[in-house]
Every structure is written in C-alpha cells, then in structure tokens.
Design a protein around this motif. Structure first.
Motif, PDB file in Angstrom:
ATOM      1  N   GLU A 190      70.959  -9.918  26.841  1.00 18.60           N
ATOM      2  CA  GLU A 190      71.552  -8.911  27.683  1.00 18.60           C
ATOM      3  C   GLU A 190      73.000  -8.628  27.291  1.00 18.60           C
ATOM      4  OE1 GLU A 190      70.035  -6.951  29.964  1.00 18.60           O
ATOM      5  OE2 GLU A 190      68.182  -7.928  29.371  1.00 18.60           O
ATOM      6  N   ARG A 191      73.727  -9.651  26.889  1.00 20.74           N
ATOM      7  CA  ARG A 191      75.128  -9.440  26.490  1.00 20.74           C
ATOM      8  C   ARG A 191      75.221  -8.549  25.267  1.00 20.74           C
ATOM      9  NH1 ARG A 191      77.803 -15.378  27.381  1.00 20.74           N
ATOM     10  NH2 ARG A 191      77.568 -15.357  29.632  1.00 20.74           N
ATOM     11  N   VAL A 192      74.297  -8.729  24.343  1.00 20.02           N
ATOM     12  CA  VAL A 192      74.303  -7.914  23.137  1.00 20.02           C
ATOM     13  C   VAL A 192      74.020  -6.461  23.497  1.00 20.02           C
ATOM     14  CG1 VAL A 192      73.201  -7.543  20.902  1.00 20.02           C
ATOM     15  CG2 VAL A 192      73.647  -9.860  21.686  1.00 20.02           C
ATOM     16  N   ARG A 193      73.085  -6.250  24.389  1.00 19.91           N
ATOM     17  CA  ARG A 193      72.795  -4.883  24.836  1.00 19.91           C
ATOM     18  C   ARG A 193      74.027  -4.260  25.500  1.00 19.91           C
ATOM     19  NH1 ARG A 193      66.770  -3.965  27.215  1.00 19.91           N
ATOM     20  NH2 ARG A 193      66.039  -3.057  25.283  1.00 19.91           N
ATOM     21  N   LYS A 206      76.274  -2.337  23.426  1.00 21.45           N
ATOM     22  CA  LYS A 206      75.670  -1.108  22.912  1.00 21.45           C
ATOM     23  C   LYS A 206      74.993  -1.291  21.553  1.00 21.45           C
ATOM     24  CE  LYS A 206      78.640   1.883  25.619  1.00 21.45           C
ATOM     25  NZ  LYS A 206      78.132   1.615  26.861  1.00 21.45           N
ATOM     26  N   VAL A 207      74.380  -2.443  21.358  1.00 24.10           N
ATOM     27  CA  VAL A 207      73.585  -2.686  20.160  1.00 24.10           C
ATOM     28  C   VAL A 207      72.240  -1.994  20.367  1.00 24.10           C
ATOM     29  CG1 VAL A 207      72.440  -4.457  18.788  1.00 24.10           C
ATOM     30  CG2 VAL A 207      74.739  -4.856  19.662  1.00 24.10           C
ATOM     31  N   ASP A 208      71.854  -1.150  19.420  1.00 25.08           N
ATOM     32  CA  ASP A 208      70.625  -0.369  19.559  1.00 25.08           C
ATOM     33  C   ASP A 208      69.357  -1.167  19.298  1.00 25.08           C
ATOM     34  OD1 ASP A 208      72.070   1.976  20.059  1.00 25.08           O
ATOM     35  OD2 ASP A 208      72.257   2.407  17.919  1.00 25.08           O
ATOM     36  N   ARG A 209      69.470  -2.145  18.434  1.00 28.46           N
ATOM     37  CA  ARG A 209      68.273  -2.815  17.952  1.00 28.46           C
ATOM     38  C   ARG A 209      68.453  -4.324  18.007  1.00 28.46           C
ATOM     39  NH1 ARG A 209      66.071  -2.347  11.932  1.00 28.46           N
ATOM     40  NH2 ARG A 209      63.910  -2.864  12.360  1.00 28.46           N
ATOM     41  N   ILE A 210      67.594  -4.992  18.758  1.00 30.44           N
ATOM     42  CA  ILE A 210      67.605  -6.452  18.852  1.00 30.44           C
ATOM     43  C   ILE A 210      66.203  -6.927  18.502  1.00 30.44           C
ATOM     44  CG2 ILE A 210      67.981  -8.455  20.331  1.00 30.44           C
ATOM     45  CD1 ILE A 210      69.735  -6.520  22.089  1.00 30.44           C
ATOM     46  N   ILE A 211      66.085  -7.588  17.367  1.00 30.24           N
ATOM     47  CA  ILE A 211      64.779  -8.014  16.858  1.00 30.24           C
ATOM     48  C   ILE A 211      64.610  -9.500  17.110  1.00 30.24           C
ATOM     49  CG2 ILE A 211      63.279  -8.117  14.846  1.00 30.24           C
ATOM     50  CD1 ILE A 211      65.340  -6.031  13.587  1.00 30.24           C
ATOM     51  N   ALA A 212      63.505  -9.866  17.730  1.00 36.05           N
ATOM     52  CA  ALA A 212      63.200 -11.279  17.965  1.00 36.05           C
ATOM     53  C   ALA A 212      62.006 -11.666  17.106  1.00 36.05           C
ATOM     54  CB  ALA A 212      62.872 -11.509  19.434  1.00 36.05           C
ATOM     55  N   ALA A 255      65.377  -8.206  23.869  1.00 27.68           N
ATOM     56  CA  ALA A 255      64.861  -7.795  22.559  1.00 27.68           C
ATOM     57  C   ALA A 255      64.263  -6.395  22.654  1.00 27.68           C
ATOM     58  CB  ALA A 255      63.811  -8.772  22.063  1.00 27.68           C
ATOM     59  N   THR A 256      64.467  -5.600  21.615  1.00 32.19           N
ATOM     60  CA  THR A 256      63.864  -4.269  21.566  1.00 32.19           C
ATOM     61  C   THR A 256      62.640  -4.258  20.668  1.00 32.19           C
ATOM     62  OG1 THR A 256      65.333  -3.595  19.759  1.00 32.19           O
ATOM     63  CG2 THR A 256      66.060  -3.107  22.016  1.00 32.19           C
ATOM     64  N   GLU A 257      62.527  -5.269  19.807  1.00 31.47           N
ATOM     65  CA  GLU A 257      61.375  -5.404  18.910  1.00 31.47           C
ATOM     66  C   GLU A 257      61.016  -6.883  18.804  1.00 31.47           C
ATOM     67  OE1 GLU A 257      61.981  -3.468  15.024  1.00 31.47           O
ATOM     68  OE2 GLU A 257      63.722  -2.506  15.950  1.00 31.47           O
ATOM     69  N   VAL A 258      59.729  -7.162  18.596  1.00 33.52           N
ATOM     70  CA  VAL A 258      59.285  -8.542  18.422  1.00 33.52           C
ATOM     71  C   VAL A 258      58.404  -8.630  17.184  1.00 33.52           C
ATOM     72  CG1 VAL A 258      57.939 -10.429  19.410  1.00 33.52           C
ATOM     73  CG2 VAL A 258      59.400  -9.050  20.891  1.00 33.52           C
ATOM     74  N   ILE A 259      58.695  -9.609  16.341  1.00 34.44           N
ATOM     75  CA  ILE A 259      57.875  -9.915  15.176  1.00 34.44           C
ATOM     76  C   ILE A 259      57.218 -11.265  15.452  1.00 34.44           C
ATOM     77  CG2 ILE A 259      57.834 -10.297  12.675  1.00 34.44           C
ATOM     78  CD1 ILE A 259      58.870  -7.482  13.530  1.00 34.44           C
ATOM     79  N   ASP A 260      55.889 -11.304  15.424  1.00 36.86           N
ATOM     80  CA  ASP A 260      55.138 -12.533  15.672  1.00 36.86           C
ATOM     81  C   ASP A 260      55.069 -13.334  14.367  1.00 36.86           C
ATOM     82  OD1 ASP A 260      53.312 -14.554  16.214  1.00 36.86           O
ATOM     83  OD2 ASP A 260      51.823 -13.222  17.104  1.00 36.86           O
ATOM     84  N   TYR A 261      55.731 -14.475  14.322  1.00 34.72           N
ATOM     85  CA  TYR A 261      55.770 -15.268  13.091  1.00 34.72           C
ATOM     86  C   TYR A 261      54.401 -15.817  12.706  1.00 34.72           C
ATOM     87  CZ  TYR A 261      56.183 -19.403  16.139  1.00 34.72           C
ATOM     88  OH  TYR A 261      55.988 -20.367  17.088  1.00 34.72           O
ATOM     89  N   ALA A 262      53.463 -15.850  13.633  1.00 35.15           N
ATOM     90  CA  ALA A 262      52.111 -16.351  13.330  1.00 35.15           C
ATOM     91  C   ALA A 262      51.314 -15.338  12.509  1.00 35.15           C
ATOM     92  CB  ALA A 262      51.373 -16.687  14.624  1.00 35.15           C
ATOM     93  N   LYS A 283      69.544  -4.782   5.712  1.00 35.19           N
ATOM     94  CA  LYS A 283      69.745  -3.759   6.747  1.00 35.19           C
ATOM     95  C   LYS A 283      70.268  -4.286   8.082  1.00 35.19           C
ATOM     96  CE  LYS A 283      66.043  -0.845   4.980  1.00 35.19           C
ATOM     97  NZ  LYS A 283      64.763  -0.215   5.291  1.00 35.19           N
ATOM     98  N   ILE A 284      70.399  -5.577   8.224  1.00 36.15           N
ATOM     99  CA  ILE A 284      70.719  -6.177   9.520  1.00 36.15           C
ATOM    100  C   ILE A 284      72.200  -6.581   9.573  1.00 36.15           C
ATOM    101  CG2 ILE A 284      70.107  -8.050  11.112  1.00 36.15           C
ATOM    102  CD1 ILE A 284      67.780  -6.092  10.637  1.00 36.15           C
ATOM    103  N   ASP A 285      72.842  -6.304  10.707  1.00 34.40           N
ATOM    104  CA  ASP A 285      74.263  -6.636  10.877  1.00 34.40           C
ATOM    105  C   ASP A 285      74.478  -8.114  11.202  1.00 34.40           C
ATOM    106  OD1 ASP A 285      75.521  -4.022  10.609  1.00 34.40           O
ATOM    107  OD2 ASP A 285      74.475  -3.519  12.465  1.00 34.40           O
ATOM    108  N   CYS A 286      73.605  -8.687  12.017  1.00 33.92           N
ATOM    109  CA  CYS A 286      73.796 -10.064  12.455  1.00 33.92           C
ATOM    110  C   CYS A 286      72.449 -10.738  12.683  1.00 33.92           C
ATOM    111  CB  CYS A 286      74.607 -10.090  13.749  1.00 33.92           C
ATOM    112  SG  CYS A 286      74.903 -11.753  14.378  1.00 33.92           S
ATOM    113  N   VAL A 287      72.332 -11.960  12.196  1.00 36.21           N
ATOM    114  CA  VAL A 287      71.155 -12.786  12.459  1.00 36.21           C
ATOM    115  C   VAL A 287      71.616 -13.981  13.277  1.00 36.21           C
ATOM    116  CG1 VAL A 287      69.399 -14.292  11.452  1.00 36.21           C
ATOM    117  CG2 VAL A 287      69.932 -12.103  10.363  1.00 36.21           C
TER     118      VAL A 287
END
Length: 101
Positions: free
Chosen positions: A1-4, A7-13, A28-35, A50-54
């Motif tokens: 929530e703090r990242v949002r 005004k971060v547009d994209r939060i990938i989990a 999170a705005t997107e989720v990638i299933d590691y399985a 393409k990512i600013d911060c991991v």
C-alpha cells in the motif's frame, strides 16, 4: 500500500497461486505464479531491464532459495535491488563495500 501511495503504477508479485488474493489485497497489480515455470521463464525474459526496483522477500527465506541473479536481470540500469533476507555473504559484501549498487 505504501508503494501505491507513491503513485507507482505497477507492482508485480511473484508468489504461489494460492497467495494471489493476499498479495493483490496488499497492493500488487500483477501476480506471477512461480509454480508455473513456463510463465515465470517468460516473465524473466519479457521484463529484463524494465523494472525500477526489486524487493526480494523470498531469497534465503528458509529453503535455500536464491533469486538474486535472476532478479537483478530485471532491473533498469539505475534500478535498485533490495532483499529482505539475503545470504550472509551478500550482507558481508555490502558492509565492507564490495557489493554493487
């Protein structure tokens, strides 16, 4: 929530599919299933440079995982990699000034 709030547009989990709702509820705005190895491999390739911060909360979280190398490939040239747990060697390199930014 703090990242949002910043005004971060994209939060990938990247998490298990079972945790999708939890991470979406927490911003999170997107989720990638590691399985799903095919989708995960596609994500690493598609998002390289393409990512600013991991923010890595999985590496060294208890089962010997290490996503550092693959995570760093996602970063833009001036991107930041932050690990919550990290191996002891990473912390030591950081402390003595040998870890790259």
């Amino acid at each position: 929530e703090r990242v949002r709030a910043m005004k971060v547009d994209r939060i990938i989990a990247i998490c298990s599919g079972g945790n999708k709702d939890l991470v979406m509820e927490n911003g999170a705005t997107e989720v990638i299933d590691y399985a799903n190895s095919e989708n995960l491999a596609s994500f690493w390739k598609r998002e390289a440079g393409k990512i600013d911060c991991v923010y890595d909360a999985a590496t060294s979280s208890g089962k010997g995982e290490d996503y550092t190398a693959s995570s760093v490939t996602l970063l833009k040239e001036e991107g930041q990699y932050v690990t919550l747990n990290g191996p002891a060697s990473l912390w030591l390199r950081k402390i003595i000034g040998m870890e790259k930014k």
